[in-house]
Design a protein around this motif. Structure first.
Motif, PDB file in Angstrom:
ATOM      1  N   PRO A 132      24.995  79.225  26.683  1.00  0.00           N
ATOM      2  CA  PRO A 132      23.876  79.746  27.478  1.00  0.00           C
ATOM      3  C   PRO A 132      22.667  78.814  27.482  1.00  0.00           C
ATOM      4  O   PRO A 132      21.920  78.758  28.461  1.00  0.00           O
ATOM      5  CB  PRO A 132      23.554  81.073  26.779  1.00  0.00           C
ATOM      6  CG  PRO A 132      24.858  81.502  26.184  1.00  0.00           C
ATOM      7  CD  PRO A 132      25.517  80.230  25.746  1.00  0.00           C
ATOM      8  N   SER A 133      22.480  78.059  26.396  1.00  0.00           N
ATOM      9  CA  SER A 133      21.345  77.141  26.295  1.00  0.00           C
ATOM     10  C   SER A 133      21.606  75.810  26.985  1.00  0.00           C
ATOM     11  O   SER A 133      20.708  74.964  27.059  1.00  0.00           O
ATOM     12  CB  SER A 133      21.014  76.895  24.823  1.00  0.00           C
ATOM     13  OG  SER A 133      22.148  76.366  24.139  1.00  0.00           O
ATOM     14  N   GLY A 134      22.834  75.601  27.462  1.00  0.00           N
ATOM     15  CA  GLY A 134      23.189  74.358  28.123  1.00  0.00           C
ATOM     16  C   GLY A 134      24.468  73.756  27.560  1.00  0.00           C
ATOM     17  O   GLY A 134      25.021  74.251  26.588  1.00  0.00           O
ATOM     18  N   GLU A 135      24.933  72.689  28.174  1.00  0.00           N
ATOM     19  CA  GLU A 135      26.165  72.045  27.723  1.00  0.00           C
ATOM     20  C   GLU A 135      25.940  71.319  26.404  1.00  0.00           C
ATOM     21  O   GLU A 135      24.915  70.673  26.199  1.00  0.00           O
ATOM     22  CB  GLU A 135      26.653  71.055  28.774  1.00  0.00           C
ATOM     23  CG  GLU A 135      27.999  70.419  28.444  1.00  0.00           C
ATOM     24  CD  GLU A 135      28.469  69.471  29.524  1.00  0.00           C
ATOM     25  OE1 GLU A 135      29.276  69.887  30.369  1.00  0.00           O
ATOM     26  OE2 GLU A 135      28.017  68.303  29.517  1.00  0.00           O
ATOM     27  N   ARG A 136      26.922  71.451  25.516  1.00  0.00           N
ATOM     28  CA  ARG A 136      26.842  70.787  24.219  1.00  0.00           C
ATOM     29  C   ARG A 136      28.181  70.135  23.898  1.00  0.00           C
ATOM     30  O   ARG A 136      29.222  70.789  23.949  1.00  0.00           O
ATOM     31  CB  ARG A 136      26.475  71.784  23.122  1.00  0.00           C
ATOM     32  CG  ARG A 136      26.184  71.123  21.770  1.00  0.00           C
ATOM     33  CD  ARG A 136      25.823  72.166  20.717  1.00  0.00           C
ATOM     34  NE  ARG A 136      24.709  73.005  21.138  1.00  0.00           N
ATOM     35  CZ  ARG A 136      24.277  74.073  20.445  1.00  0.00           C
ATOM     36  NH1 ARG A 136      24.868  74.407  19.311  1.00  0.00           N
ATOM     37  NH2 ARG A 136      23.268  74.784  20.890  1.00  0.00           N
ATOM     38  N   ASN A 137      28.131  68.848  23.583  1.00  0.00           N
ATOM     39  CA  ASN A 137      29.321  68.130  23.121  1.00  0.00           C
ATOM     40  C   ASN A 137      29.364  68.233  21.606  1.00  0.00           C
ATOM     41  O   ASN A 137      28.429  67.810  20.919  1.00  0.00           O
ATOM     42  CB  ASN A 137      29.261  66.667  23.551  1.00  0.00           C
ATOM     43  CG  ASN A 137      30.467  65.869  23.099  1.00  0.00           C
ATOM     44  OD1 ASN A 137      31.497  66.423  22.708  1.00  0.00           O
ATOM     45  ND2 ASN A 137      30.348  64.557  23.129  1.00  0.00           N
ATOM     46  N   VAL A 138      30.451  68.795  21.066  1.00  0.00           N
ATOM     47  CA  VAL A 138      30.483  69.103  19.632  1.00  0.00           C
ATOM     48  C   VAL A 138      31.325  68.126  18.823  1.00  0.00           C
ATOM     49  O   VAL A 138      31.553  68.349  17.637  1.00  0.00           O
ATOM     50  CB  VAL A 138      30.960  70.551  19.388  1.00  0.00           C
ATOM     51  CG1 VAL A 138      29.979  71.540  20.006  1.00  0.00           C
ATOM     52  CG2 VAL A 138      32.377  70.775  19.921  1.00  0.00           C
ATOM     53  N   VAL A 139      31.797  67.040  19.434  1.00  0.00           N
ATOM     54  CA  VAL A 139      32.462  65.985  18.674  1.00  0.00           C
ATOM     55  C   VAL A 139      31.868  64.630  19.037  1.00  0.00           C
ATOM     56  O   VAL A 139      31.320  64.439  20.125  1.00  0.00           O
ATOM     57  CB  VAL A 139      33.997  65.948  18.874  1.00  0.00           C
ATOM     58  CG1 VAL A 139      34.650  67.220  18.389  1.00  0.00           C
ATOM     59  CG2 VAL A 139      34.351  65.652  20.313  1.00  0.00           C
ATOM     60  N   ILE A 140      31.999  63.699  18.100  1.00  0.00           N
ATOM     61  CA  ILE A 140      31.539  62.332  18.319  1.00  0.00           C
ATOM     62  C   ILE A 140      32.652  61.529  18.978  1.00  0.00           C
ATOM     63  O   ILE A 140      33.818  61.630  18.592  1.00  0.00           O
ATOM     64  CB  ILE A 140      31.134  61.700  16.976  1.00  0.00           C
ATOM     65  CG1 ILE A 140      29.799  62.293  16.508  1.00  0.00           C
ATOM     66  CG2 ILE A 140      31.027  60.183  17.074  1.00  0.00           C
ATOM     67  CD1 ILE A 140      29.405  61.852  15.127  1.00  0.00           C
TER      68      ILE A 140
END
Length: 331
Positions: free
Chosen positions: A44-52
């Motif tokens: 909901p807060s926006g797109e997040r990439n959770v891996v490097i």
């Protein structure tokens, strides 16, 4: 046909990222190392990439991090780069002092062939004698994304008895604020394997109760990491294998509680690594130790040399599989 985008050109060959899409989840898989390049979640807060994921193949290899890659033939360390199988002693490639780590010249350095797109399957043939391991190994890595559940299934066979212990070396950061270890972790295990000074299990175990290794209930990864416990000092942080109680291996919650990730597997151990030696650059971001964490289901390190550990032997003609499943909750 599955969508793909150009990733990098390395040693005269093009590498691509293959894209899986699910319920608010997009995952990119590189055919170089059959590696998880990114996992983007629509929060909901926006797109997040959770891996490097490093910008180029060379950046990843130069980092020495194995970032996101499929590990093989054997994940983690083998003492003295040596084992005995069927009465024969095998000397394998040493790449960490006198020891072998993550398969020597491992699968993280190889181009995989996309052999199926529904589901996405990447395959590799590792010839007899590859890094000193016996047998011609055929490996399929199947990636599936259904809704918010991402599964990696490894299936291997060999024409000779050999060793096989796969894992995914993804580096996670659920926070996206340079504070990955502020996430809360729960590991479904009551014991770890004790390490010696070379980061190799001694064969002894430690009950995690009343130690910094106790993640039987949710705890910030950073809370006890600088505790002067001998095992933490040896490893420079967490780099230990947990003896799993069952298929639910771990759960991680972001500090703001807007994201949760559960990890499931049928492999016996879970390596929790606090990225103690992470380095390199992604875009303008300079990576530092402890800027991410790894949860790597696998067979126990050096298992072939410790009789009471679950055997990593793959028998000739046998077809053997193992899976890792990540389930994301961000609603």
């Amino acid at each position: 046909m599955i969508e793909r985008i150009f990733y990098d050109r390395f040693e005269g060959k093009d590498s691509y990222i293959y894209i899986l899409k699910g319920d608010g989840v997009e995952i990119g898989i590189s055919d170089f190392g059959a590696a998880v390049q990114y996992i983007k979640l629509s929060l909901p807060s926006g797109e997040r990439n959770v891996v490097i994921g490093y910008d180029t193949v060379s950046d990843r290899l130069d980092s020495g991090s194995y970032c996101g890659a499929t590990i093989g033939r054997v994940s983690n360390r083998i003492r003295n780069s040596e084992f005995v199988l069927n009465g024969k002693t095998y000397k394998i490639t040493a790449n960490e002092g006198k020891n072998c780590n993550h398969g020597g010249i491992g699968f993280d350095t190889r181009f995989f062939e996309v052999t199926d797109e529904l589901p996405l399957t990447m395959s590799l043939i590792s010839d007899d004698g590859d890094s000193g391991f016996p047998g011609r190994l055929n490996l399929d890595v199947r990636f599936t994304l259904e809704g918010n559940a991402f599964e990696i299934k490894y299936t291997a066979s060999s024409d000779k008895d050999t060793l096989w212990s796969p894992t995914c070396h993804a580096y996670f950061d659920l926070e996206s604020t340079d504070s990955a270890l502020e996430s809360y972790l729960k590991i479904y295990a009551n014991k770890i394997l004790l390490l010696d000074g070379e980061h190799i299990p001694t064969g002894e175990t430690l009950d995690v109760s009343d130690t910094p290794f106790d993640f039987t209930s949710f705890k910030k990864m950073s809370r006890d990491i600088d505790n002067p416990h001998e095992q933490l000092i040896l490893a420079g942080g967490y780099d230990h294998n947990y003896i799993l109680d069952g298929n639910h291996a771990a759960c991680v919650k972001s500090a703001s509680n807007d994201l949760k990730m559960d990890v499931y597997t049928d492999l016996p151990g879970l390596q929790f690594y606090s990225a103690n030696y992470l380095k390199g650059k992604i875009g303008e971001r300079i990576l530092k130790p402890r800027d991410a964490f790894c949860l790597e289901p696998q067979y126990f390190p050096n298992a072939i040399n410790i009789p009471n550990f679950v055997s990593p032997i793959l028998k000739a003609g046998e077809v053997k599989s193992g899976y890792i499943r990540y389930v994301f909750d961000f609603r």
